[in-house]
Design a protein around this motif. Structure first.
Motif, PDB file in Angstrom:
ATOM      1  N   PHE A   1      62.477  28.725 -75.925  1.00  0.00           N
ATOM      2  CA  PHE A   1      63.284  27.598 -76.405  1.00  0.00           C
ATOM      3  C   PHE A   1      62.530  26.808 -77.469  1.00  0.00           C
ATOM      4  O   PHE A   1      63.148  26.284 -78.398  1.00  0.00           O
ATOM      5  CB  PHE A   1      63.686  26.692 -75.237  1.00  0.00           C
ATOM      6  N   GLU A   2      61.219  26.727 -77.360  1.00  0.00           N
ATOM      7  CA  GLU A   2      60.430  26.052 -78.392  1.00  0.00           C
ATOM      8  C   GLU A   2      60.605  26.748 -79.739  1.00  0.00           C
ATOM      9  O   GLU A   2      60.680  26.094 -80.793  1.00  0.00           O
ATOM     10  CB  GLU A   2      58.947  26.029 -78.008  1.00  0.00           C
ATOM     11  N   THR A   3      60.673  28.064 -79.718  1.00  0.00           N
ATOM     12  CA  THR A   3      60.806  28.836 -80.951  1.00  0.00           C
ATOM     13  C   THR A   3      62.243  28.885 -81.450  1.00  0.00           C
ATOM     14  O   THR A   3      62.510  28.670 -82.642  1.00  0.00           O
ATOM     15  CB  THR A   3      60.289  30.272 -80.749  1.00  0.00           C
ATOM     16  N   ASN A   4      63.178  29.178 -80.559  1.00  0.00           N
ATOM     17  CA  ASN A   4      64.564  29.435 -80.974  1.00  0.00           C
ATOM     18  C   ASN A   4      65.437  28.195 -81.060  1.00  0.00           C
ATOM     19  O   ASN A   4      66.487  28.232 -81.718  1.00  0.00           O
ATOM     20  CB  ASN A   4      65.225  30.423 -80.007  1.00  0.00           C
ATOM     21  N   PHE A   5      65.043  27.111 -80.416  1.00  0.00           N
ATOM     22  CA  PHE A   5      65.895  25.913 -80.379  1.00  0.00           C
ATOM     23  C   PHE A   5      65.184  24.688 -80.946  1.00  0.00           C
ATOM     24  O   PHE A   5      65.572  24.151 -81.984  1.00  0.00           O
ATOM     25  CB  PHE A   5      66.359  25.659 -78.951  1.00  0.00           C
ATOM     26  N   PHE A   6      64.104  24.264 -80.308  1.00  0.00           N
ATOM     27  CA  PHE A   6      63.414  23.059 -80.768  1.00  0.00           C
ATOM     28  C   PHE A   6      62.756  23.271 -82.126  1.00  0.00           C
ATOM     29  O   PHE A   6      62.723  22.354 -82.954  1.00  0.00           O
ATOM     30  CB  PHE A   6      62.388  22.602 -79.726  1.00  0.00           C
ATOM     31  N   GLY A   7      62.234  24.470 -82.367  1.00  0.00           N
ATOM     32  CA  GLY A   7      61.609  24.758 -83.653  1.00  0.00           C
ATOM     33  C   GLY A   7      62.556  24.549 -84.822  1.00  0.00           C
ATOM     34  O   GLY A   7      62.252  23.782 -85.748  1.00  0.00           O
ATOM     35  N   PRO A   8      63.722  25.211 -84.830  1.00  0.00           N
ATOM     36  CA  PRO A   8      64.676  24.988 -85.914  1.00  0.00           C
ATOM     37  C   PRO A   8      65.101  23.530 -86.068  1.00  0.00           C
ATOM     38  O   PRO A   8      65.229  23.039 -87.196  1.00  0.00           O
ATOM     39  CB  PRO A   8      65.874  25.863 -85.515  1.00  0.00           C
ATOM     40  N   ILE A   9      65.279  22.832 -84.955  1.00  0.00           N
ATOM     41  CA  ILE A   9      65.657  21.421 -85.042  1.00  0.00           C
ATOM     42  C   ILE A   9      64.561  20.614 -85.739  1.00  0.00           C
ATOM     43  O   ILE A   9      64.841  19.761 -86.598  1.00  0.00           O
ATOM     44  CB  ILE A   9      65.931  20.844 -83.636  1.00  0.00           C
ATOM     45  N   ASN A  10      63.319  20.889 -85.408  1.00  0.00           N
ATOM     46  CA  ASN A  10      62.214  20.150 -86.034  1.00  0.00           C
ATOM     47  C   ASN A  10      62.095  20.450 -87.525  1.00  0.00           C
ATOM     48  O   ASN A  10      61.733  19.566 -88.312  1.00  0.00           O
ATOM     49  CB  ASN A  10      60.901  20.454 -85.310  1.00  0.00           C
ATOM     50  N   VAL A  11      62.372  21.687 -87.914  1.00  0.00           N
ATOM     51  CA  VAL A  11      62.361  22.016 -89.343  1.00  0.00           C
ATOM     52  C   VAL A  11      63.487  21.263 -90.058  1.00  0.00           C
ATOM     53  O   VAL A  11      63.293  20.704 -91.141  1.00  0.00           O
ATOM     54  CB  VAL A  11      62.493  23.536 -89.572  1.00  0.00           C
ATOM     55  N   ILE A  12      64.652  21.235 -89.449  1.00  0.00           N
ATOM     56  CA  ILE A  12      65.787  20.504 -90.031  1.00  0.00           C
ATOM     57  C   ILE A  12      65.443  19.026 -90.188  1.00  0.00           C
ATOM     58  O   ILE A  12      65.645  18.428 -91.257  1.00  0.00           O
ATOM     59  CB  ILE A  12      67.044  20.662 -89.148  1.00  0.00           C
ATOM     60  N   LYS A  13      64.907  18.432 -89.133  1.00  0.00           N
ATOM     61  CA  LYS A  13      64.569  17.003 -89.175  1.00  0.00           C
ATOM     62  C   LYS A  13      63.553  16.697 -90.279  1.00  0.00           C
ATOM     63  O   LYS A  13      63.619  15.654 -90.936  1.00  0.00           O
ATOM     64  CB  LYS A  13      64.023  16.559 -87.814  1.00  0.00           C
ATOM     65  N   ALA A  14      62.631  17.623 -90.496  1.00  0.00           N
ATOM     66  CA  ALA A  14      61.604  17.400 -91.511  1.00  0.00           C
ATOM     67  C   ALA A  14      62.147  17.535 -92.932  1.00  0.00           C
ATOM     68  O   ALA A  14      61.636  16.907 -93.861  1.00  0.00           O
ATOM     69  CB  ALA A  14      60.453  18.380 -91.302  1.00  0.00           C
ATOM     70  N   ILE A  15      63.194  18.320 -93.098  1.00  0.00           N
ATOM     71  CA  ILE A  15      63.702  18.587 -94.451  1.00  0.00           C
ATOM     72  C   ILE A  15      64.842  17.658 -94.845  1.00  0.00           C
ATOM     73  O   ILE A  15      65.143  17.499 -96.040  1.00  0.00           O
ATOM     74  CB  ILE A  15      64.152  20.067 -94.561  1.00  0.00           C
ATOM     75  N   LEU A  16      65.481  17.020 -93.881  1.00  0.00           N
ATOM     76  CA  LEU A  16      66.638  16.176 -94.178  1.00  0.00           C
ATOM     77  C   LEU A  16      66.349  15.019 -95.145  1.00  0.00           C
ATOM     78  O   LEU A  16      67.171  14.753 -96.033  1.00  0.00           O
ATOM     79  CB  LEU A  16      67.255  15.632 -92.888  1.00  0.00           C
TER      80      LEU A  16
END
Length: 267
Positions: free
Chosen positions: A98-113
């Protein structure tokens, strides 16, 4: 000015195919890898990033922005497979997935927004999986993590509308990549009550990947989405029957669909 695309997990498989194809079409493409030095022959520049390590996400995005001043498209492709009877998969492996497939993508999105908001536009493409539309036997954790990303995209989209930032899901079926080699396999234990069923299912899953479609099909689909003015929320890419299985899940009674899956996996 050419659009700038950042692809997580761009060193191999689907991510590599997408990156090389978009670059050939005139996009400025950056891929990511946990260890770019292992891919010195990469046709696209690779930036160090581990989606489970937030500090590497920030460093990666800042590095790309320093060179380009903008990131028009984020493709959240980095992910990990996991197989096994749910009863026998260690909790730490479930959390890692879940860290890789779920939380990871969310954190990348949050950083790029913030940069997309400042630029006044942006597109986020989350690579999920057809497996995320159904709970598959011995792939339950993978189905759950990808399904969670599918759902949260629906919510995220609505929150981002006011900023002219779009977000979509692309759910691939089986493609000929190295995902089987890199995923976590719970061992087939001699004393396990799941030994026979899980062993057969594991062989079938690996065969499906080996016989999967060419990742170039995914790359072409991604290009179409990027060039679409008002993209859909969900896309499915892959073999007809894999995409049709989602339709069947909508129209068939739950137990009938469950029986179809069990027959398919011979359990």
């Amino acid at each position: 000015m050419s659009k700038v695309v950042l692809i997580t997990g761009g060193s191999s498989g689907i991510g590599k195919a997408i990156g090389e194809y978009l670059q050939s079409k005139g996009f400025v493409v950056y891929g990511t890898s946990r260890n770019p030095s292992l891919y010195k022959d990469s046709k696209i520049p690779l930036v160090a990033l581990d989606v489970t390590q937030p500090e590497t996400i920030t460093t990666c995005i800042n590095s790309v922005l320093k060179e380009t001043s903008k990131i028009d498209v984020l493709i959240n492709n980095a992910g990990a497979g996991i197989t096994g009877p749910i009863e026998e998969i260690p909790e730490e492996e479930m959390k890692r997935n879940f860290e890789t497939n779920f939380f990871g993508p969310i954190n990348v999105i949050k950083a790029i927004l913030p940069s997309m908001r400042n630029h006044g536009s942006g597109l986020v493409i989350n690579i999920t999986s057809i497996a995320g539309y159904m709970g598959l036997p011995y792939r339950g954790i993978y189905s759950a993590s990808k399904g969670a990303l599918e759902l949260i995209t629906e919510a995220f989209r609505m929150e981002l509308k006011a900023f002219n930032i779009d977000m979509v899901n692309v759910a691939p079926g089986d493609f000929a990549t190295n995902i089987a080699a890199g995923r976590y396999h719970a061992p087939v234990k001699d004393n396990s009550p799941y030994k026979e069923q899980y062993g057969k299912s594991l062989d079938m899953m690996d065969a499906h990947v080996d016989e999967g479609n060419d990742p170039l099909e995914m790359a072409k689909s991604i290009l179409k989405i990027i060039n679409t003015r008002n993209p859909k929320i969900h896309y499915k890419v892959g073999a007809f029957m894999q995409k049709f299985s989602i339709v069947l899940k909508r129209i068939l009674p739950d137990k009938v669909y469950e029986k179809l899956l069990m027959n398919h996996y011979k359990i």
